[in-house]
Design a protein around this motif. Structure first.
Motif, PDB file in Angstrom:
ATOM      1  N   ASP A 248       0.794  -1.234   0.000  1.00 26.75           N
ATOM      2  CA  ASP A 248       0.000   0.000   0.000  1.00 26.75           C
ATOM      3  C   ASP A 248       0.826   1.284   0.000  1.00 26.75           C
ATOM      4  O   ASP A 248       0.259   2.374   0.035  1.00 26.75           O
ATOM      5  CB  ASP A 248      -0.983   0.006   1.175  1.00 26.75           C
ATOM      6  CG  ASP A 248      -0.303   0.074   2.537  1.00 26.75           C
ATOM      7  OD1 ASP A 248       0.940   0.122   2.568  1.00 26.75           O
ATOM      8  OD2 ASP A 248      -1.014   0.069   3.562  1.00 26.75           O
ATOM      9  N   ASN A 249       2.134   1.214  -0.058  1.00 26.36           N
ATOM     10  CA  ASN A 249       2.930   2.448  -0.084  1.00 26.36           C
ATOM     11  C   ASN A 249       3.795   2.576  -1.337  1.00 26.36           C
ATOM     12  O   ASN A 249       4.653   3.453  -1.417  1.00 26.36           O
ATOM     13  CB  ASN A 249       3.809   2.549   1.173  1.00 26.36           C
ATOM     14  CG  ASN A 249       4.958   1.554   1.161  1.00 26.36           C
ATOM     15  OD1 ASN A 249       5.047   0.698   0.285  1.00 26.36           O
ATOM     16  ND2 ASN A 249       5.837   1.653   2.147  1.00 26.36           N
TER      17      ASN A 249
ATOM     18  N   SER B 170       1.052  -3.633   4.679  1.00 28.66           N
ATOM     19  CA  SER B 170       1.239  -2.267   5.156  1.00 28.66           C
ATOM     20  C   SER B 170       2.463  -2.212   6.059  1.00 28.66           C
ATOM     21  O   SER B 170       2.835  -3.216   6.688  1.00 28.66           O
ATOM     22  CB  SER B 170       0.008  -1.770   5.928  1.00 28.66           C
ATOM     23  OG  SER B 170      -1.165  -1.836   5.141  1.00 28.66           O
ATOM     24  N   SER B 171       3.067  -1.044   6.158  1.00 34.01           N
ATOM     25  CA  SER B 171       4.206  -0.871   7.058  1.00 34.01           C
ATOM     26  C   SER B 171       3.765  -1.141   8.498  1.00 34.01           C
ATOM     27  O   SER B 171       2.719  -0.662   8.938  1.00 34.01           O
ATOM     28  CB  SER B 171       4.761   0.547   6.941  1.00 34.01           C
ATOM     29  OG  SER B 171       5.244   0.789   5.642  1.00 34.01           O
TER      30      SER B 171
END
Length: 225
Positions: A108-109, A143-144
Motif C-alpha cells: 500500500d505504499n 502495510s508498514s
C-alpha cells in the motif's frame, strides 16, 4: 472373472525405514535444488562442501551443503537500497558481488512497485556474470508495521567456469513462523535421529536452508578462465 492378486510379502522393518529415510532426504534436497537451478538433477549428496573444483573435476553432478565460493576474498561489495537499480555496465566486474535491501516490498505504499521496477536490471547484470555473489534481505507485507507475509535473508552465488553454485536462506519466516530445513531437523531429531543427522548439514538453525549444486557447462565462462 479376475483372480485376486496375492498380497505382497512384508519386508523387513529396518529396510523399510532406510528406504523412507532416503526418500525423505531426496525430497528435501530436491526442493532446495529446484529453487537454485530449475531442472537440475541431484545424483549424490555429499557430506562435505570441500569438493569445490573447476573444469573436468566438477563434471560429475553433485549436491552438497552450502559453502562460500572460492572467490569470496576477491569480492568488492556493491550495496543498493530499496528499489535502487544497478547500472548495467556493472556486469563487467569479475566477480560481481552485490547486496540488495528488499525489506520494503509493501503493497500500500508503492514499495512493491518500486521493487518490481528494479528487478529487471538486477537480473540483467546477474545473468551476464560468470562469477556472481548476491546477498539480499526480504520482507513482504501489506502495510508498514504489519506482520510480514514472508521474510528471509539470502545468499546466492555461482561460478560458471567452475560449474558450481550455492544458495543459503536464513531467518525464513512465513507470517512470523520459522520455516526451513533447520526447523525440520529440530522436529525430526527426537523420533528420527538418523534422518535429522543427514539433513542438518543443509540447515541447522531455525529458518535456515542451504545447498550447493553443479551447474551445466558454460563455454563463454570456461574460455574466460
Amino acid at each position: 472373472m479376475a483372480l485376486p492378486r496375492p498380497r505382497p510379502r512384508p519386508r523387513h522393518r529396518s529396510r523399510t525405514r532406510a528406504r523412507l529415510r532416503n526418500a525423505a532426504l531426496g525430497l528435501a534436497l530436491g526442493a532446495v535444488v529446484a529453487a537454485v537451478v530449475p531442472g537440475s538433477s541431484a545424483s549424490a549428496a555429499q557430506s562435505s562442501a570441500s569438493s569445490e573444483t573447476s573444469g573436468t573435476a566438477a563434471a560429475s553432478s553433485t549436491v552438497g551443503p552450502f559453502s562460500e565460493p572460492a572467490f569470496t576474498s576477491e569480492c568488492v561489495w556493491h550495496h543498493f537500497g530499496e528499489g535502487e537499480k544497478p547500472p548495467l555496465w556493472m556486469w563487467v566486474y569479475d566477480p560481481l558481488c552485490v547486496e540488495y535491501d528488499k525489506r520494503d516490498i509493501t503493497i500500500d505504499n508503492g514499495g512493491a512497485l518500486r521493487f518490481l521496477l528494479a528487478e529487471p536490471s538486477r537480473f540483467a547484470i546477474a545473468g551476464l556474470s560468470c562469477r556472481y555473489y548476491q546477498r539480499d534481505h526480504w520482507s513482504v507485507q501489506k502495510s508498514s508495521g504489519d506482520v510480514p507475509y514472508v521474510t528471509w535473508d539470502g545468499q546466492y552465488w555461482w561460478d560458471k567456469g567452475a560449474r558450481r553454485a550455492g544458495l543459503r536462506v536464513t531467518n525464513f519466516r512465513i507470517n512470523g513462523t520459522s520455516a526451513g530445513i533447520g526447523d525440520a531437523v529440530t522436529a525430526l531429531r527426537p523420533h528420527f535421529p538418523e534422518l535429522a543427522g543427514a539433513l542438518e548439514q543443509f540447515g541447522e538453525e531455525s529458518g535456515e536452508s542451504g545447498v550447493s549444486v553443479t551447474l551445466p557447462f558454460s563455454l563463454p565462462c570456461s574460455l574466460a578462465g
